[in-house]
Design a protein around this motif. Structure first.
Motif, short mmCIF file in Angstrom:
data_model
loop_
_atom_site.label_atom_id
_atom_site.label_comp_id
_atom_site.label_asym_id
_atom_site.label_seq_id
_atom_site.Cartn_x
_atom_site.Cartn_y
_atom_site.Cartn_z
N ARG A 60 -20.63 -58.43 9.83
CA ARG A 60 -20.33 -57.01 9.88
C ARG A 60 -19.05 -56.78 9.07
O ARG A 60 -18.28 -57.71 8.86
CB ARG A 60 -20.12 -56.55 11.32
N ILE A 98 -20.25 -50.87 13.16
CA ILE A 98 -21.27 -51.05 14.20
C ILE A 98 -22.66 -51.21 13.57
O ILE A 98 -23.41 -52.11 13.94
CB ILE A 98 -21.25 -49.87 15.18
N PHE A 146 -23.34 -59.64 17.99
CA PHE A 146 -22.73 -58.42 17.47
C PHE A 146 -21.36 -58.66 16.85
O PHE A 146 -20.70 -57.74 16.44
CB PHE A 146 -22.61 -57.39 18.60
N LEU A 182 -24.84 -54.40 8.73
CA LEU A 182 -25.14 -55.78 9.08
C LEU A 182 -25.45 -56.55 7.81
O LEU A 182 -26.08 -56.01 6.89
CB LEU A 182 -26.36 -55.80 10.02
#
Length: 163
Positions: free
Chosen positions: A84, A99, A138, A102
Motif C-alpha cells: 500500500r 486504504i 492490510f 493495493l
C-alpha cells in the motif's frame, strides 16, 4: 570484607553471562542496490523502520534457534516494495488512497554471513507477490515482512539462500 562477599557472586554471574553474550549473532542491515535511489520516494521513516524490522526479525529467529552464535550477519536491503502507499507516497501523490490502493509488494535481501572461522557465506533472498490475488492482509509492508520472516527462518534452519 562484606563488599567482597557481595561482589564475588556478582562477578561469578557476569562471568557466566559473558560467553552467552559473545554467542549472540551480530546482525547489521543497510540499504543498497536500487533501494538507495528509492528512499526519498518511499520515505526515509518507512525505510528506516523496515531496516529495523529486518534486523529484529533475523536476530530474534537466530536467538530462538541458538544458531550462528559467533557469526556476523551482514544484510543489505536492495529492493523494497510496499503493498500500500507509504505516508511519503500518499503525501507526494494526493490521489493515492492508503486504504484502497493495493500493489504487489516484497523485498530483496542480499549479504553474507561471516562465520567465526572466517568463512564467508553469501546470502540472497527475494520474495514478492506474483499477483494482486496473492496479497493478503492490510499492512503497508505485508509482503516485505513475509520476506523478512522467511529469510530469518532459512538462516536459522541452516538453509542459507545463495544465488
Amino acid at each position: 570484607m562484606r563488599r567482597l562477599a557481595f561482589l564475588a557472586p556478582l562477578a561469578f554471574a557476569a562471568g557466566l553471562a559473558a560467553p552467552a553474550l559473545a554467542q549472540e549473532p551480530r546482525v547489521t542491515v543497510t540499504v543498497g542496490g536500487d533501494l538507495i535511489e528509492e528512499v526519498e520516494e518511499l520515505g526515509q521513516r518507512d525505510v528506516d523502520l523496515q531496516l529495523e524490522r529486518l534486523q529484529t526479525v533475523v536476530t530474534r529467529e537466530l536467538d530462538a534457534h541458538g544458531v550462528l552464535g559467533d557469526a556476523q550477519v551482514n544484510l543489505v536491503l536492495t529492493d523494497l516494495k510496499p503493498n500500500r502507499p507509504t505516508f511519503q507516497q500518499a503525501a507526494d501523490r494526493p490521489g493515492l488512497s492508503v486504504i484502497d490502493s493495493l500493489s504487489i509488494g516484497g523485498a530483496t535481501i542480499e549479504g553474507e554471513v561471516v562465520m567465526a572461522d572466517g568463512r564467508r557465506l553469501p546470502v540472497h533472498y527475494a520474495r514478492y507477490s506474483t499477483s494482486l490475488a496473492d496479497v493478503r492482509g492490510f499492512g503497508t509492508w505485508q509482503d516485505a515482512d513475509r520476506a523478512f520472516n522467511r529469510l530469518a527462518a532459512n538462516l536459522a534452519s541452516g538453509r542459507l539462500v545463495v544465488r
